[in-house]
Motif scaffolding. Structure first.
Motif, PDB file in Angstrom:
ATOM      1  N   THR A 123       0.709  -1.244   0.006  1.00 55.83           N
ATOM      2  CA  THR A 123       0.082  -0.011  -0.134  1.00 55.83           C
ATOM      3  C   THR A 123       0.808   1.205  -0.088  1.00 55.83           C
ATOM      4  O   THR A 123       1.959   1.249   0.658  1.00 55.83           O
ATOM      5  CB  THR A 123      -1.007  -0.080   1.197  1.00 55.83           C
ATOM      6  N   VAL A 124       0.476   2.127  -0.838  1.00 59.43           N
ATOM      7  CA  VAL A 124       1.550   3.283  -0.793  1.00 59.43           C
ATOM      8  C   VAL A 124       0.678   4.425  -0.471  1.00 59.43           C
ATOM      9  O   VAL A 124      -0.532   4.727  -0.700  1.00 59.43           O
ATOM     10  CB  VAL A 124       1.664   3.811  -2.672  1.00 59.43           C
ATOM     11  N   VAL A 125       1.586   5.047   0.781  1.00 59.83           N
ATOM     12  CA  VAL A 125       0.877   6.139   1.170  1.00 59.83           C
ATOM     13  C   VAL A 125       1.376   7.482   0.462  1.00 59.83           C
ATOM     14  O   VAL A 125       2.529   7.791   0.543  1.00 59.83           O
ATOM     15  CB  VAL A 125       1.204   6.143   2.920  1.00 59.83           C
ATOM     16  N   PRO A 126       0.758   8.244  -0.194  1.00 56.39           N
ATOM     17  CA  PRO A 126       0.861   9.423  -0.950  1.00 56.39           C
ATOM     18  C   PRO A 126       1.800  10.410  -0.260  1.00 56.39           C
ATOM     19  O   PRO A 126       1.316  10.829   0.974  1.00 56.39           O
ATOM     20  CB  PRO A 126      -0.322   9.839  -1.580  1.00 56.39           C
ATOM     21  N   VAL A 127       2.627  11.182  -0.730  1.00 56.63           N
ATOM     22  CA  VAL A 127       3.198  12.215  -0.302  1.00 56.63           C
ATOM     23  C   VAL A 127       2.418  13.469  -0.131  1.00 56.63           C
ATOM     24  O   VAL A 127       1.674  13.896  -1.072  1.00 56.63           O
ATOM     25  CB  VAL A 127       4.825  12.608  -0.998  1.00 56.63           C
ATOM     26  N   GLY A 128       2.407  14.093   0.939  1.00 58.94           N
ATOM     27  CA  GLY A 128       1.544  15.329   0.966  1.00 58.94           C
ATOM     28  C   GLY A 128       0.354  15.286   1.391  1.00 58.94           C
ATOM     29  O   GLY A 128      -0.510  16.059   1.479  1.00 58.94           O
ATOM     30  N   VAL A 129      -0.235  14.134   1.653  1.00 60.31           N
ATOM     31  CA  VAL A 129      -1.720  13.965   2.002  1.00 60.31           C
ATOM     32  C   VAL A 129      -1.769  13.962   3.599  1.00 60.31           C
ATOM     33  O   VAL A 129      -0.938  13.625   4.376  1.00 60.31           O
ATOM     34  CB  VAL A 129      -2.468  12.712   1.559  1.00 60.31           C
ATOM     35  N   ARG A 130      -2.977  14.343   4.216  1.00 62.13           N
ATOM     36  CA  ARG A 130      -3.163  14.666   5.432  1.00 62.13           C
ATOM     37  C   ARG A 130      -3.573  13.206   5.892  1.00 62.13           C
ATOM     38  O   ARG A 130      -4.379  12.474   5.339  1.00 62.13           O
ATOM     39  CB  ARG A 130      -4.338  15.199   5.783  1.00 62.13           C
ATOM     40  N   LEU A 131      -2.894  12.651   7.009  1.00 59.19           N
ATOM     41  CA  LEU A 131      -2.821  11.418   7.627  1.00 59.19           C
ATOM     42  C   LEU A 131      -3.621  11.482   8.869  1.00 59.19           C
ATOM     43  O   LEU A 131      -3.373  12.541   9.826  1.00 59.19           O
ATOM     44  CB  LEU A 131      -1.608  10.731   7.908  1.00 59.19           C
ATOM     45  N   SER A 132      -4.593  10.679   9.168  1.00 62.06           N
ATOM     46  CA  SER A 132      -5.352  10.580  10.599  1.00 62.06           C
ATOM     47  C   SER A 132      -4.818   9.161  11.139  1.00 62.06           C
ATOM     48  O   SER A 132      -4.671   8.315  10.417  1.00 62.06           O
ATOM     49  CB  SER A 132      -6.754  10.844  10.581  1.00 62.06           C
ATOM     50  N   THR A 133      -4.463   9.129  12.395  1.00 59.72           N
ATOM     51  CA  THR A 133      -3.938   8.086  13.168  1.00 59.72           C
ATOM     52  C   THR A 133      -4.949   7.847  14.376  1.00 59.72           C
ATOM     53  O   THR A 133      -5.313   8.866  14.960  1.00 59.72           O
ATOM     54  CB  THR A 133      -2.419   8.252  13.432  1.00 59.72           C
ATOM     55  N   ALA A 136       2.869   0.368  18.998  1.00 61.30           N
ATOM     56  CA  ALA A 136       1.759   1.014  18.126  1.00 61.30           C
ATOM     57  C   ALA A 136       2.186   2.304  17.847  1.00 61.30           C
ATOM     58  O   ALA A 136       2.274   2.666  16.386  1.00 61.30           O
ATOM     59  CB  ALA A 136       0.377   0.765  18.843  1.00 61.30           C
ATOM     60  N   ARG A 137       2.802   3.282  18.663  1.00 56.15           N
ATOM     61  CA  ARG A 137       3.291   4.465  18.312  1.00 56.15           C
ATOM     62  C   ARG A 137       4.360   4.445  17.478  1.00 56.15           C
ATOM     63  O   ARG A 137       4.429   5.284  16.351  1.00 56.15           O
ATOM     64  CB  ARG A 137       3.426   5.122  19.884  1.00 56.15           C
ATOM     65  N   GLN A 138       5.208   3.685  17.705  1.00 58.05           N
ATOM     66  CA  GLN A 138       6.471   3.337  16.842  1.00 58.05           C
ATOM     67  C   GLN A 138       6.062   2.955  15.538  1.00 58.05           C
ATOM     68  O   GLN A 138       6.729   3.416  14.432  1.00 58.05           O
ATOM     69  CB  GLN A 138       7.277   2.193  17.366  1.00 58.05           C
ATOM     70  N   GLU A 160       6.779   8.699   8.592  1.00 59.70           N
ATOM     71  CA  GLU A 160       8.078   9.122   8.180  1.00 59.70           C
ATOM     72  C   GLU A 160       8.224   8.802   6.952  1.00 59.70           C
ATOM     73  O   GLU A 160       8.868   9.366   5.976  1.00 59.70           O
ATOM     74  CB  GLU A 160       9.022   8.742   9.168  1.00 59.70           C
ATOM     75  N   ALA A 161       7.644   7.405   6.611  1.00 62.05           N
ATOM     76  CA  ALA A 161       7.716   7.053   4.906  1.00 62.05           C
ATOM     77  C   ALA A 161       7.099   7.759   4.216  1.00 62.05           C
ATOM     78  O   ALA A 161       7.381   8.062   2.983  1.00 62.05           O
ATOM     79  CB  ALA A 161       7.141   5.602   5.357  1.00 62.05           C
ATOM     80  N   ALA A 162       5.808   8.329   4.774  1.00 58.26           N
ATOM     81  CA  ALA A 162       4.998   9.199   3.945  1.00 58.26           C
ATOM     82  C   ALA A 162       5.649  10.333   3.785  1.00 58.26           C
ATOM     83  O   ALA A 162       5.496  11.033   2.603  1.00 58.26           O
ATOM     84  CB  ALA A 162       3.579   9.352   4.298  1.00 58.26           C
ATOM     85  N   GLU A 163       6.308  10.910   4.484  1.00 54.76           N
ATOM     86  CA  GLU A 163       6.969  12.409   4.276  1.00 54.76           C
ATOM     87  C   GLU A 163       8.113  11.959   3.424  1.00 54.76           C
ATOM     88  O   GLU A 163       8.440  13.239   2.767  1.00 54.76           O
ATOM     89  CB  GLU A 163       7.259  12.538   5.776  1.00 54.76           C
ATOM     90  N   GLY A 222       8.218   9.912   1.152  1.00 52.61           N
ATOM     91  CA  GLY A 222       7.802   9.439  -0.324  1.00 52.61           C
ATOM     92  C   GLY A 222       8.167   7.887  -0.542  1.00 52.61           C
ATOM     93  O   GLY A 222       8.044   7.552  -1.627  1.00 52.61           O
ATOM     94  N   LEU A 223       7.984   7.096   0.600  1.00 55.86           N
ATOM     95  CA  LEU A 223       8.361   5.705   0.340  1.00 55.86           C
ATOM     96  C   LEU A 223       7.050   5.025   0.467  1.00 55.86           C
ATOM     97  O   LEU A 223       5.844   5.454   1.312  1.00 55.86           O
ATOM     98  CB  LEU A 223       9.228   5.235   1.668  1.00 55.86           C
ATOM     99  N   SER A 224       6.798   3.604   0.037  1.00 53.23           N
ATOM    100  CA  SER A 224       5.588   2.911   0.301  1.00 53.23           C
ATOM    101  C   SER A 224       5.948   1.867   1.304  1.00 53.23           C
ATOM    102  O   SER A 224       7.105   1.146   1.032  1.00 53.23           O
ATOM    103  CB  SER A 224       5.173   2.407  -0.985  1.00 53.23           C
ATOM    104  N   ARG A 225       5.408   1.521   2.132  1.00 54.04           N
ATOM    105  CA  ARG A 225       5.665   0.397   3.271  1.00 54.04           C
ATOM    106  C   ARG A 225       4.252  -0.414   3.436  1.00 54.04           C
ATOM    107  O   ARG A 225       3.110   0.076   3.620  1.00 54.04           O
ATOM    108  CB  ARG A 225       5.925   0.988   4.492  1.00 54.04           C
ATOM    109  N   SER A 226       4.446  -1.601   3.503  1.00 55.60           N
ATOM    110  CA  SER A 226       3.122  -2.449   4.031  1.00 55.60           C
ATOM    111  C   SER A 226       3.268  -2.777   5.093  1.00 55.60           C
ATOM    112  O   SER A 226       2.225  -3.214   5.905  1.00 55.60           O
ATOM    113  CB  SER A 226       3.186  -3.534   2.942  1.00 55.60           C
ATOM    114  N   SER A 227       4.761  -2.970   5.793  1.00 54.69           N
ATOM    115  CA  SER A 227       4.782  -3.603   7.329  1.00 54.69           C
ATOM    116  C   SER A 227       6.172  -2.986   7.702  1.00 54.69           C
ATOM    117  O   SER A 227       7.182  -3.565   7.409  1.00 54.69           O
ATOM    118  CB  SER A 227       4.986  -4.721   7.016  1.00 54.69           C
TER     119      SER A 227
END
Length: 75
Positions: free
Chosen positions: A5-15, A54-56, A63-66, A68-73
């Motif tokens: 799953t790619v988290v796009p750069v520059g989008v607002r994330l909610s956690t 969970a916080r980590q 950090e990956a989204a900022e 510009g990386l994609s991470r699944s885990s």
């Protein structure tokens, strides 16, 4: 084929972190965003054994989204 799953750069994330008792990993960390291309709400989540883990995990996704990386885990 890996499912990434790619988290796009520059989008607002909610956690959020949800405590779910009676589970082997009771802390569910979740990050959500709206995909700018598909206009769909996307989500990643993972169960962790404690709130610090969970916080980590959330921090690694952010950090990956900022960066510009994609991470699944993340680690």
């Amino acid at each position: 084929m890996s499912d990434k799953t790619v988290v796009p750069v520059g989008v607002r994330l909610s956690t959020d972190i949800e405590y779910r008792p009676n589970r082997s990993a009771p802390y569910r960390a979740r990050v959500r965003w709206f995909d700018p291309v598909s206009k769909r709400r996307m989500s990643l989540s993972e169960g962790k054994h404690d709130e610090d883990q969970a916080r980590q995990w959330l921090r690694a996704i952010i950090e990956a989204a900022e960066a510009g990386l994609s991470r699944s885990s993340p680690p």
